[in-house]
Every structure is written in C-alpha cells, then in structure tokens.
Design a protein around this motif. Structure first.
Motif, PDB file in Angstrom:
ATOM      1  N   VAL A  36       7.809  -0.218   5.159  1.00  0.00           N
ATOM      2  CA  VAL A  36       6.409   0.951   5.475  1.00  0.00           C
ATOM      3  C   VAL A  36       7.063   1.528   5.996  1.00  0.00           C
ATOM      4  N   VAL A  37       7.561   1.814   7.027  1.00  0.00           N
ATOM      5  CA  VAL A  37       7.738   3.068   8.284  1.00  0.00           C
ATOM      6  C   VAL A  37       8.629   3.898   6.475  1.00  0.00           C
ATOM      7  N   PHE A  38       9.669   3.910   6.372  1.00  0.00           N
ATOM      8  CA  PHE A  38      10.500   4.461   5.613  1.00  0.00           C
ATOM      9  C   PHE A  38       9.322   5.321   4.262  1.00  0.00           C
ATOM     10  N   ALA A  39       8.673   3.792   3.811  1.00  0.00           N
ATOM     11  CA  ALA A  39       7.786   4.427   2.762  1.00  0.00           C
ATOM     12  C   ALA A  39       6.578   5.454   2.677  1.00  0.00           C
ATOM     13  N   SER A  40       6.275   5.528   4.110  1.00  0.00           N
ATOM     14  CA  SER A  40       5.429   6.467   4.157  1.00  0.00           C
ATOM     15  C   SER A  40       5.869   7.834   5.130  1.00  0.00           C
ATOM     16  N   PHE A  50       0.636  -1.279  -0.120  1.00  0.00           N
ATOM     17  CA  PHE A  50      -0.087   0.062  -0.164  1.00  0.00           C
ATOM     18  C   PHE A  50       1.201   1.252  -0.084  1.00  0.00           C
ATOM     19  N   PHE A  51       1.330   1.414   1.354  1.00  0.00           N
ATOM     20  CA  PHE A  51       2.652   2.652   0.783  1.00  0.00           C
ATOM     21  C   PHE A  51       3.549   2.375  -0.318  1.00  0.00           C
ATOM     22  N   GLY A  52       3.972   1.968  -0.345  1.00  0.00           N
ATOM     23  CA  GLY A  52       5.042   1.302  -1.491  1.00  0.00           C
ATOM     24  C   GLY A  52       4.531   1.854  -3.337  1.00  0.00           C
ATOM     25  N   GLY A  53       3.062   1.810  -3.143  1.00  0.00           N
ATOM     26  CA  GLY A  53       2.740   2.456  -4.571  1.00  0.00           C
ATOM     27  C   GLY A  53       2.023   3.566  -4.062  1.00  0.00           C
ATOM     28  N   LEU A  54       2.103   4.603  -3.143  1.00  0.00           N
ATOM     29  CA  LEU A  54       1.723   6.099  -3.189  1.00  0.00           C
ATOM     30  C   LEU A  54       2.660   6.456  -4.004  1.00  0.00           C
ATOM     31  N   ASN A  55       2.306   7.930  -4.103  1.00  0.00           N
ATOM     32  CA  ASN A  55       3.133   8.935  -4.599  1.00  0.00           C
ATOM     33  C   ASN A  55       4.160   9.590  -3.298  1.00  0.00           C
ATOM     34  N   GLY A  56       5.330   9.530  -3.605  1.00  0.00           N
ATOM     35  CA  GLY A  56       6.672   9.332  -2.331  1.00  0.00           C
ATOM     36  C   GLY A  56       7.358   9.255  -1.785  1.00  0.00           C
ATOM     37  N   ALA A  57       6.668   8.112  -1.619  1.00  0.00           N
ATOM     38  CA  ALA A  57       7.187   6.465  -1.487  1.00  0.00           C
ATOM     39  C   ALA A  57       8.884   6.340  -1.652  1.00  0.00           C
ATOM     40  N   GLN A  58       8.864   6.281  -2.730  1.00  0.00           N
ATOM     41  CA  GLN A  58      10.146   6.015  -3.307  1.00  0.00           C
ATOM     42  C   GLN A  58      11.541   7.381  -2.712  1.00  0.00           C
ATOM     43  N   GLU A  59      11.310   8.251  -2.238  1.00  0.00           N
ATOM     44  CA  GLU A  59      12.256   9.238  -1.911  1.00  0.00           C
ATOM     45  C   GLU A  59      12.351   8.648  -0.020  1.00  0.00           C
ATOM     46  N   GLY A  60      11.771   8.042   0.559  1.00  0.00           N
ATOM     47  CA  GLY A  60      11.544   7.446   1.907  1.00  0.00           C
ATOM     48  C   GLY A  60      12.650   5.916   1.952  1.00  0.00           C
ATOM     49  N   ILE A  61      12.168   5.283   0.690  1.00  0.00           N
ATOM     50  CA  ILE A  61      12.633   3.745   0.258  1.00  0.00           C
ATOM     51  C   ILE A  61      14.207   3.747   0.079  1.00  0.00           C
TER      52      ILE A  61
END
Length: 142
Positions: A107-111, A14-25
């Motif tokens: 999960v945490v960093f993608a969020s 869920f969080f990996g598919g949202l916009n901006g998740a790549q920056e957190g990952i």
C-alpha cells in the motif's frame, strides 16, 4: 480482526490499480542488491547511512510489531482449554503480523509510485525525502 485486513486489501487494490503504482512496487520488492545491503558505503537513507546499519532497525521493527500483541495473547491464552498447544496460536499470530506488514508495504510503496508519477519524479526520489511516518502521513495524502 477482519476489518483491518479488509481495509488493507481495499487500499492495496485501490493504489495498485492507479497509474505509477508499478514503479513503487518495483522499489518495494523488485530491486535487490545484496552487495549494497552488506556493504559499508553510505548508500541507504538518501546516502546518509551505511546499509548494514539497517538490519538492527529491521529486527527492532519486528520485535516492536509483535510486542504489541503479547498482552493480548496472554489474555487470549487464559480462555484457551488447558490441553490446547500454544505453538499454533503463536504461529498464527506471527504469520498474521507478517502478512499484514507485507500488504501494508504494498500500500505505502504503491502510493509512492502514484505520487511520483503525478509529480513527474522517480519513485526513489519521492520516497527518499521522507521516512518512517512521513511515508504514510506525507506521501499518501499528497
């Protein structure tokens, strides 16, 4: 045992598919500076801690994470046949701990990346204001 892993995988997708998740990952696994991790300058924890002080905290987290299962493993071992080796059970337990912690980090960093994208900040600034439980209970609901 499978339900917590299923929830983690659903949240990661869920969080990996949202916009901006790549920056957190990218913040989670993408930027490694070994000189910073071994250095004595105050660059960690928002510039308040020396980075080599983070290693004892990481080791303490591993022992705390595995320590929760020691009582369960003792009870579980009492039901095993006498001839069964304990090494396999210990390795499965440790690998399950590592896998669940690694997925939870995604999960945490993608969020955090999603929160940063929504607020117009960088992922580093979104993560630096809170640490520990604040990453989960403040960043994710936002």
């Amino acid at each position: 045992m499978l339900v917590p892993f299923a929830i983690l995988i659903v949240l990661a997708c869920f969080f990996g598919g949202l916009n901006g998740a790549q920056e957190g990952i990218d913040l989670y696994i993408g930027k490694w500076d070994m000189d910073q991790l071994s250095g004595s300058e105050k660059k960690c924890g928002g510039g308040t801690r020396v980075c080599d002080e983070a290693w004892p905290d990481a080791v303490a987290q591993v022992f705390f994470s595995l320590g929760v299962t020691f009582g369960v493993m003792t009870a579980y071992a009492s039901y095993n046949p006498v001839k069964q080796g304990v090494q396999t059970d210990a390795i499965v337990c440790a690998l399950g701990d590592v896998l669940s912690s690694f997925i939870a980090g995604f999960v945490v960093f993608a969020s955090i990346g999603v929160l940063a994208k929504a607020t117009g900040a960088t992922a580093e600034s979104a993560a630096s204001g809170s640490g520990g439980l604040g990453l989960v209970f403040i960043s994710m609901p936002s």
